[in-house]
Motif scaffolding. Structure first.
Motif, PDB file in Angstrom:
ATOM      1  N   GLN A  51       0.829  -1.199   0.000  1.00 20.50           N
ATOM      2  CA  GLN A  51       0.000   0.000   0.000  1.00 20.50           C
ATOM      3  C   GLN A  51       0.871   1.259   0.000  1.00 20.50           C
ATOM      4  OE1 GLN A  51      -3.677  -0.432  -0.162  1.00 20.50           O
ATOM      5  NE2 GLN A  51      -2.467  -2.138  -0.944  1.00 20.50           N
ATOM      6  N   PRO A  52       0.341   2.348  -0.545  1.00 20.53           N
ATOM      7  CA  PRO A  52       1.123   3.599  -0.612  1.00 20.53           C
ATOM      8  C   PRO A  52       1.664   4.014   0.755  1.00 20.53           C
ATOM      9  CG  PRO A  52      -0.886   3.794  -1.904  1.00 20.53           C
ATOM     10  CD  PRO A  52      -0.984   2.495  -1.162  1.00 20.53           C
ATOM     11  N   GLY A  53       2.954   4.327   0.775  1.00 22.07           N
ATOM     12  CA  GLY A  53       3.588   4.801   2.000  1.00 22.07           C
ATOM     13  C   GLY A  53       4.125   3.715   2.901  1.00 22.07           C
ATOM     14  N   GLU A  54       3.857   2.425   2.591  1.00 19.80           N
ATOM     15  CA  GLU A  54       4.338   1.343   3.440  1.00 19.80           C
ATOM     16  C   GLU A  54       5.770   0.957   3.059  1.00 19.80           C
ATOM     17  OE1 GLU A  54       2.019   0.359   6.113  1.00 19.80           O
ATOM     18  OE2 GLU A  54       1.629   2.291   5.172  1.00 19.80           O
ATOM     19  N   SER A  71       2.716  -4.399   6.695  1.00 16.43           N
ATOM     20  CA  SER A  71       1.967  -3.670   7.706  1.00 16.43           C
ATOM     21  C   SER A  71       0.529  -4.175   7.782  1.00 16.43           C
ATOM     22  CB  SER A  71       1.953  -2.179   7.370  1.00 16.43           C
ATOM     23  OG  SER A  71       1.145  -1.951   6.219  1.00 16.43           O
ATOM     24  N   ARG A  72      -0.219  -3.635   8.705  1.00  9.49           N
ATOM     25  CA  ARG A  72      -1.635  -3.999   8.820  1.00  9.49           C
ATOM     26  C   ARG A  72      -2.384  -3.619   7.540  1.00  9.49           C
ATOM     27  NH1 ARG A  72      -5.655  -2.729  13.932  1.00  9.49           N
ATOM     28  NH2 ARG A  72      -7.593  -3.485  12.983  1.00  9.49           N
ATOM     29  N   LYS A  73      -2.054  -2.465   6.970  1.00 10.69           N
ATOM     30  CA  LYS A  73      -2.695  -2.053   5.714  1.00 10.69           C
ATOM     31  C   LYS A  73      -2.381  -3.024   4.582  1.00 10.69           C
ATOM     32  CE  LYS A  73      -2.914   2.953   6.563  1.00 10.69           C
ATOM     33  NZ  LYS A  73      -2.431   4.280   6.107  1.00 10.69           N
ATOM     34  N   ASP A  74      -1.124  -3.440   4.497  1.00 10.28           N
ATOM     35  CA  ASP A  74      -0.732  -4.424   3.484  1.00 10.28           C
ATOM     36  C   ASP A  74      -1.501  -5.728   3.678  1.00 10.28           C
ATOM     37  OD1 ASP A  74       1.181  -2.766   2.262  1.00 10.28           O
ATOM     38  OD2 ASP A  74       2.739  -3.387   3.665  1.00 10.28           O
ATOM     39  N   ASN A  75      -1.598  -6.152   4.930  1.00  8.87           N
ATOM     40  CA  ASN A  75      -2.279  -7.402   5.249  1.00  8.87           C
ATOM     41  C   ASN A  75      -3.758  -7.335   4.863  1.00  8.87           C
ATOM     42  OD1 ASN A  75      -2.046 -10.057   6.501  1.00  8.87           O
ATOM     43  ND2 ASN A  75      -3.344  -9.254   8.118  1.00  8.87           N
ATOM     44  N   GLU A  76      -4.376  -6.198   5.112  1.00  9.84           N
ATOM     45  CA  GLU A  76      -5.789  -6.026   4.763  1.00  9.84           C
ATOM     46  C   GLU A  76      -5.993  -6.046   3.253  1.00  9.84           C
ATOM     47  OE1 GLU A  76      -6.551  -2.375   6.792  1.00  9.84           O
ATOM     48  OE2 GLU A  76      -7.061  -3.347   8.706  1.00  9.84           O
ATOM     49  N   ALA A  77      -5.041  -5.506   2.501  1.00 12.88           N
ATOM     50  CA  ALA A  77      -5.127  -5.524   1.037  1.00 12.88           C
ATOM     51  C   ALA A  77      -5.044  -6.955   0.507  1.00 12.88           C
ATOM     52  CB  ALA A  77      -4.016  -4.670   0.426  1.00 12.88           C
ATOM     53  N   VAL A  78      -4.183  -7.766   1.128  1.00 12.96           N
ATOM     54  CA  VAL A  78      -4.066  -9.165   0.734  1.00 12.96           C
ATOM     55  C   VAL A  78      -5.359  -9.909   1.047  1.00 12.96           C
ATOM     56  CG1 VAL A  78      -2.784 -11.313   1.056  1.00 12.96           C
ATOM     57  CG2 VAL A  78      -1.562  -9.140   1.050  1.00 12.96           C
ATOM     58  N   GLU A  79      -5.974  -9.593   2.162  1.00 10.79           N
ATOM     59  CA  GLU A  79      -7.242 -10.224   2.530  1.00 10.79           C
ATOM     60  C   GLU A  79      -8.333  -9.918   1.506  1.00 10.79           C
ATOM     61  OE1 GLU A  79     -10.051 -12.418   4.533  1.00 10.79           O
ATOM     62  OE2 GLU A  79      -7.915 -12.307   5.022  1.00 10.79           O
ATOM     63  N   ARG A  80      -8.408  -8.675   1.078  1.00 10.50           N
ATOM     64  CA  ARG A  80      -9.419  -8.287   0.080  1.00 10.50           C
ATOM     65  C   ARG A  80      -9.197  -9.034  -1.238  1.00 10.50           C
ATOM     66  NH1 ARG A  80      -8.353  -3.174   2.391  1.00 10.50           N
ATOM     67  NH2 ARG A  80      -6.977  -2.598   0.650  1.00 10.50           N
ATOM     68  N   ARG A 123       4.401  -1.296  11.148  1.00  9.89           N
ATOM     69  CA  ARG A 123       5.491  -1.359  10.172  1.00  9.89           C
ATOM     70  C   ARG A 123       6.751  -1.873  10.859  1.00  9.89           C
ATOM     71  NH1 ARG A 123       5.044   4.682   7.434  1.00  9.89           N
ATOM     72  NH2 ARG A 123       2.933   4.468   6.552  1.00  9.89           N
ATOM     73  N   HIS A 124       6.838  -3.162  10.979  1.00 13.59           N
ATOM     74  CA  HIS A 124       8.002  -3.796  11.598  1.00 13.59           C
ATOM     75  C   HIS A 124       8.500  -4.889  10.657  1.00 13.59           C
ATOM     76  CE1 HIS A 124       5.473  -7.249  12.536  1.00 13.59           C
ATOM     77  NE2 HIS A 124       4.552  -6.379  12.883  1.00 13.59           N
ATOM     78  N   LYS A 125       9.650  -5.463  10.969  1.00  8.57           N
ATOM     79  CA  LYS A 125      10.294  -6.413  10.058  1.00  8.57           C
ATOM     80  C   LYS A 125      10.026  -7.877  10.397  1.00  8.57           C
ATOM     81  CE  LYS A 125      14.049  -3.318   8.691  1.00  8.57           C
ATOM     82  NZ  LYS A 125      13.618  -3.258   7.280  1.00  8.57           N
ATOM     83  N   ILE A 126       9.346  -8.143  11.506  1.00  3.63           N
ATOM     84  CA  ILE A 126       9.155  -9.529  11.931  1.00  3.63           C
ATOM     85  C   ILE A 126       7.960 -10.102  11.183  1.00  3.63           C
ATOM     86  CG2 ILE A 126       8.998 -11.084  13.901  1.00  3.63           C
ATOM     87  CD1 ILE A 126       9.879  -8.707  15.665  1.00  3.63           C
TER      88      ILE A 126
END
Length: 319
Positions: A119-122, A128-137, A228-231
């Motif tokens: 996602q933009p800005g990630e 991140s949580r936003k990235d994860n939500e995009a994958v879910e959609r 936004r962490h690396k784990i």
């Protein structure tokens, strides 16, 4: 011919356990279960075959059907192996923020890989949580479009039951029941809930500690600074659907640097080549040293191999 497996699926589980010898801890001994001994080099092989065989028993899938899953990579590789052996078409949906080794491995195992742009800005090398939500959609969209079966590790009870009946039981047997605490990083929650359930049923006084990124201590009830962490594989500030607070004796957290530094120590000093979450697990376990009695045994997991992270920051060194 007793030592010959019927297929690679029979090689899942019964992974070895190793004592760490150079942690510098004064009071505790740390034992790590080497889940990268599984066929796809990850603990997720256990739930992958468990979910597929559960669906088969229920008549949900038949040979030739399509299976789809949202994954950070490890559950995907486990499902890819299970589907290859059993004759299913497998589609995996993952964020481009995960390490590319995982995507390449999935393709090699015959999976169709759908990478969802971050996602933009990630940040790169994070999910991140936003990235994860995009994958879910995207996964929801493709599941309907392809009329596919989605095991959905996030809500499937097989996720934690497999760990209760296999991983947890193995830990009790390997330690002869001599265990004082268990530590595990939280992704889907299946590893922690399943193993902790087995340990608590065996002996109620065994302490169980979930691990979260320091910046996203959501389950611990602390303010979430950033996801936004690396784990990779967890720390998205989401409560697992089957979370059981009664299993928790306290929460632990680690920073990105702690996870990375301990993963590198494990490789260079103990000969154990693991990923971010393996480093996080041992870093968290080491934090129990000051609060436990001398001779206490703490068990944790090395969920996967460092080979899956060679393109990430985890094993980038300044020459």
């Amino acid at each position: 011919m007793d030592d010959v497996k019927a297929s690679i699926l029979s090689a899942i589980g019964n992974t070895p356990m190793v004592r760490l010898n150079r942690t510098g801890c004064r009071n505790i001994e740390i034992y790590v279960k080497l889940e990268y001994y599984n066929p796809s080099f990850s603990i997720k092989d256990r739930i992958a075959i468990g979910m597929i065989e559960d669906a088969e028993r229920k008549g949900i899938i038949n040979k030739g059907d399509t299976v789809i899953e949202k994954t950070s990579g490890n559950t995907g590789t486990g499902l890819a192996i299970a589907c290859a052996v059993k004759g299913y078409h497998f589609v995996t949906v993952m964020s481009a923020g995960n390490s590319m080794e995982k995507a390449q491995m999935l393709k090699a195992l015959g999976a169709e890989v759908v990478l969802v742009p971050q996602q933009p800005g990630e940040d790169t090398d994070t999910v991140s949580r936003k990235d994860n939500e995009a994958v879910e959609r995207k996964t929801d969209e493709l599941t309907e479009k392809l009329q596919a079966y989605r095991p959905n590790q996030y809500i499937n009870p097989v996720n934690y039951l497999v760990h209760e009946y296999t991983t947890g039981s193995e830990i009790i047997k390997q330690t002869d029941g001599n265990i004082d605490a268990f530590v595990a990083y939280i992704g889907t929650g299946g590893t922690f809930v399943g193993i902790s359930s087995a340990l608590k049923k065996f002996r109620k006084d065994i302490k169980c500690y979930p691990v979260e990124p320091e910046s996203a201590q959501f389950l611990a009830g602390k303010p979430v600074i950033t996801t936004r962490h690396k784990i990779q594989g967890g720390g998205h500030a989401v409560k697992p659907p089957y979370w059981d607070e009664s299993l928790v004796d306290g929460y632990l957290s680690v920073t990105d640097d702690e996870a990375i530094n301990v993963a590198r120590y494990l490789a260079a000093k103990e000969g154990l080549f693991t990923g971010y979450s393996g480093g996080a697990n041992v870093a968290a376990a080491m934090k129990l040293d000051d609060s436990m009695k001398r001779g206490s045994i703490v068990v944790t997991i090395l969920p996967d191999t460092g080979l899956k992270y060679l393109s990430s920051d985890l094993y980038k060194f300044d020459d």
